[in-house]
Enzyme design. Structure first.
Site: not given
Length: 318
Positions: A236, A265, A283
């Site tokens: 993450r 993000e 991602h």
């Protein structure tokens, strides 16, 4: 017939399962669904299939008076206010294990890509070309026989460790708990974070996010790393202070980095794009046909169970 609202397109295998049982409405607009559209969609829904990039906060939950389950399409679930959902007697589920192989493969792909300068070499070959083989030309680092340090030895971290073992790597790991059975299975050694950072040639982040891990990797942590170390984040984004990462790369405190997730993000911190010793991907940790199909089956099956009065398999807010 109960209504299921899906906050973004999912593979047909799961979609068709849901359509066999319920009225299904799916957002098919471009990009991430906006909050107003989401709230309108869920206001009369019994179930919400949320996408990892969809923020399901208190306001969204309050707009859905009939909601019984939020089935999150992703292994993570920090996009959902799980505590508030529990207060409202709403189950929140996720899709664990479906992402294990795909994300471990991507993690190790990033290790190889940044160490052997694969992306950098591809760019050079396409734009400038090269003069042929030369002894000092375009050297990178070997992975075999080096030390990998894994932050988070869960399902994905363990799968990364198994791949590292095939490269004859020494395996260190850290996390909230020592896992002796895993140690025996894959030959890993449990150490504290500082020891891992000081000794690892490749540091992979495969932990799920929680507030205690925010900026776990920051300025002081980069100072502990080898100057030849690489940081790989497939866990993450907010676990890493990306401003500190850019400075560490620019100051050559570490050799390179490879990122599939980002602190802000979908925005990418200024500086990362311009550095040649950084590999960045959008991602795509579990972006395989196999994983995404399995994830759609999981959210569909847990939704079916809940709306049929059964207990979903993967509840995260019991």
């Amino acid at each position: 017939m109960e209504k299921v609202y899906i906050a973004g397109a999912i593979p047909e295998v799961g979609l068709n399962l849901l359509k066999e049982h319920f009225e299904v409405e799916m957002y098919e607009g471009e990009g991430i669904i906006d909050k107003a559209t989401l709230m309108e969609g869920v206001k009369d829904a019994s179930a919400l299939i949320s996408i990892l990039s969809t923020n399901v906060d208190q306001e969204v939950i309050d707009s859905a008076s009939n909601l019984k389950i939020i089935a999150n399409y992703g292994a993570g679930f920090n996009n959902v206010d799980v505590k508030y959902a529990r207060e409202k007697d709403i189950d929140v589920t996720n899709t664990p294990k479906a992402s294990t192989a795909s994300t471990a493969e991507l993690t190790f792909g990033l290790v190889l890509a940044v160490a052997r300068r694969i992306v950098e070499g591809d760019k050079l070959s396409r734009t400038q070309g090269f003069d042929g083989w030369a002894p000092l030309f375009f050297r990178g680092r070997e992975v075999s026989g080096k030390t990998i340090g894994i932050i988070g030895l869960g399902e994905i971290g363990s799968a990364v460790a198994k791949r590292a073992k095939a490269f004859d790597m020494d395996i260190l790991y850290t996390g909230p708990h020592q896992k002796k059975e895993k140690e025996r299975e894959i030959g890993a050694k449990y150490v504290d974070l500082n020891t891992l950072l000081e000794n690892a040639d490749f540091i992979t982040i495969n932990a799920a996010y929680n507030p205690d891990l925010h900026h776990m990797i920051d300025t002081e942590q980069f100072k502990l790393m080898k100057s030849t170390a690489y940081l790989i984040n497939a866990g993450r984004g907010p676990i890493v202070n990306e401003e500190a990462l850019v400075k560490a790369l620019e100051d050559k405190q570490i050799e390179g980095a490879a990122l599939d997730v980002y602190e802000f993000e979908p925005e990418i911190t200024e500086g990362l794009k311009s550095l040649d010793n950084v590999v960045i991907t959008p991602h795509i940790g579990n972006a395989t046909y196999e994983a995404r199909d399995m994830m759609s089956k999981i959210v569909a099956n847990d939704t079916i169970k809940k709306l049929n009065g059964e207990t979903p398999q993967f509840i995260v807010n019991k």
